[in-house]
Scaffold this motif. Structure first.
Motif, PDB file in Angstrom:
ATOM      1  N   GLN A  10      -0.911  -2.709   3.252  1.00  0.00           N
ATOM      2  CA  GLN A  10      -1.103  -3.926   2.468  1.00  0.00           C
ATOM      3  C   GLN A  10      -0.438  -5.154   3.086  1.00  0.00           C
ATOM      4  OE1 GLN A  10      -3.162  -4.165  -0.145  1.00  0.00           O
ATOM      5  NE2 GLN A  10      -3.667  -2.014   0.173  1.00  0.00           N
ATOM      6  N   LEU A  11       0.398  -4.959   4.083  1.00  0.00           N
ATOM      7  CA  LEU A  11       0.984  -6.118   4.753  1.00  0.00           C
ATOM      8  C   LEU A  11      -0.086  -7.007   5.378  1.00  0.00           C
ATOM      9  CD1 LEU A  11       4.152  -4.771   6.623  1.00  0.00           C
ATOM     10  CD2 LEU A  11       4.085  -6.345   4.684  1.00  0.00           C
ATOM     11  N   PHE A 196      -2.103   9.631   0.237  1.00  0.00           N
ATOM     12  CA  PHE A 196      -2.649   8.279   0.227  1.00  0.00           C
ATOM     13  C   PHE A 196      -3.660   8.185  -0.908  1.00  0.00           C
ATOM     14  CE2 PHE A 196      -5.463  10.367   3.369  1.00  0.00           C
ATOM     15  CZ  PHE A 196      -6.727   9.930   3.000  1.00  0.00           C
ATOM     16  N   PHE A 197      -3.986   6.956  -1.315  1.00  0.00           N
ATOM     17  CA  PHE A 197      -4.718   6.708  -2.555  1.00  0.00           C
ATOM     18  C   PHE A 197      -4.027   7.446  -3.715  1.00  0.00           C
ATOM     19  CE2 PHE A 197      -8.983   6.202  -0.077  1.00  0.00           C
ATOM     20  CZ  PHE A 197      -8.528   4.996   0.451  1.00  0.00           C
ATOM     21  N   PRO A 245       3.558   3.985  -1.658  1.00  0.00           N
ATOM     22  CA  PRO A 245       2.697   2.956  -2.255  1.00  0.00           C
ATOM     23  C   PRO A 245       2.825   1.654  -1.473  1.00  0.00           C
ATOM     24  CG  PRO A 245       4.687   3.266  -3.562  1.00  0.00           C
ATOM     25  CD  PRO A 245       4.680   4.350  -2.535  1.00  0.00           C
ATOM     26  N   GLY A 246       1.716   0.990  -1.316  1.00  0.00           N
ATOM     27  CA  GLY A 246       1.705  -0.271  -0.587  1.00  0.00           C
ATOM     28  C   GLY A 246       1.425  -1.437  -1.512  1.00  0.00           C
ATOM     29  N   HIS A 252       5.397  -6.289  -7.672  1.00  0.00           N
ATOM     30  CA  HIS A 252       4.773  -4.967  -7.651  1.00  0.00           C
ATOM     31  C   HIS A 252       5.643  -3.994  -6.858  1.00  0.00           C
ATOM     32  CE1 HIS A 252       0.861  -2.498  -6.836  1.00  0.00           C
ATOM     33  NE2 HIS A 252       1.664  -1.906  -7.701  1.00  0.00           N
ATOM     34  N   LEU A 253       6.236  -4.458  -5.768  1.00  0.00           N
ATOM     35  CA  LEU A 253       7.141  -3.619  -4.979  1.00  0.00           C
ATOM     36  C   LEU A 253       8.283  -3.098  -5.835  1.00  0.00           C
ATOM     37  CD1 LEU A 253       8.248  -2.561  -2.227  1.00  0.00           C
ATOM     38  CD2 LEU A 253       9.394  -4.769  -1.998  1.00  0.00           C
TER      39      LEU A 253
END
Length: 288
Positions: A10-11, A196-197, A245-246, A252-253
């Motif tokens: 997500q970066l 992931f997901f 999690p991204g 959100h982080l």
């Protein structure tokens, strides 16, 4: 090892806001993140560049990257499959350069055998043994520290065990538990399971944890978000599950990092366990 890390995919959403990307990753480390998942194709090496700039030796953060796909800036899909042994080796070299490391601590071999996503064809259909031979050679050369697998079947994991597998990354969530047997094998073998997901979704056709009424009911009763419930369920489901999690948002982080404080009583856990699991084994196309 903290059970909650950070997924750097997500970066790339902050590609045009470089300072914000740097600040976000720094905040993640300050909040206790000590393992980061990345890839050369995340933002066409943008994620790796930010990681290189932010992480310091004294942070003691484990960087986990992956091979099996390369950036594809001009294609309809932003990556292309790169499964051949020489491509795996080249991708390791690319990650070493962009991360500024002499050794990649952990490298996941993305197999593309199962779960949602691309499927190989033609000369990109490569035997697992040939790939593992390359990965173990790279480990022997000191270019990688440990080998992981991603999008791998139960049979593939069994075949790979003699090579020494540190972690498995498959698509897995409360609403998509196709790989329960693979998870059990990882638990028995002391292999980290890094889904992931982790909230489902990822592609429009896939089920999402946040769409489940039971998840919303639990979230409301505990005064947390549905996403936090979905992530916390994973931590409760098996002791070897690590989360990555991204997000590109600092609020959100912080919500993601707070998931480690969430506990479920037996009734709540049983309610979540009863949520129907639907298949996520969907191919979205083929890229070469």
């Amino acid at each position: 090892m903290s059970r909650i890390g950070y997924g750097a995919a997500q970066l790339s959403r902050l590609h045009d806001r470089h300072d914000e990307a740097v600040a976000l990753l720094r905040r993640a480390v300050d909040l206790g993140v000590n393992h980061v998942d990345t890839a050369e194709f995340y933002g066409f090496s943008f994620a790796n560049t930010v990681i290189r700039q932010v992480l310091r030796p004294e942070d003691d953060v484990l960087v986990v990257t992956k091979v099996g796909a390369d950036p594809n800036p001009v294609g309809p899909v932003p990556l292309r499959i790169a499964q051949r042994p020489e491509q795996l080796r080249a991708s390791v070299e690319d990650n070493l350069r962009s991360l500024g490391l002499d050794q990649l601590p952990v490298v996941n071999l993305r197999r593309l055998d199962t779960g949602p996503g691309l499927r190989p064809e033609g000369d990109q259909v490569v035997d697992l043994d040939d790939q593992l031979a390359t990965m173990t050679a790279l480990r022997d050369e000191g270019k990688i520290g440990a080998i992981g697998l991603s999008s791998v079947t139960l049979d593939g994991l069994r075949r790979a065990l003699p090579a020494g597998i540190a972690c498995v990354q498959n698509a897995y969530s409360l609403v998509s538990r196709d790989d329960e047997d693979t998870l059990r094998l990882c638990t028995a073998e002391g292999i980290a399971w890094v889904p992931f997901f982790p909230l489902g979704g990822g592609f429009p056709s896939l089920p999402r944890v946040v769409d489940e009424p039971a998840v919303h009911a639990v979230a409301e009763s505990m005064e947390v978000t549905p996403s936090q419930v979905g992530l916390a369920w994973l931590l409760h489901h098996a002791p070897n599950i690590l989360l990555i999690p991204g997000t590109g948002d600092p609020i959100h982080l912080e919500a993601n990092m707070a998931v480690g404080e969430i506990t479920f009583d037996a009734h709540t856990l049983a309610t979540l366990d009863a949520v129907e699991s639907r298949s996520n084994n969907v191919a979205i196309g083929v890229a070469s």
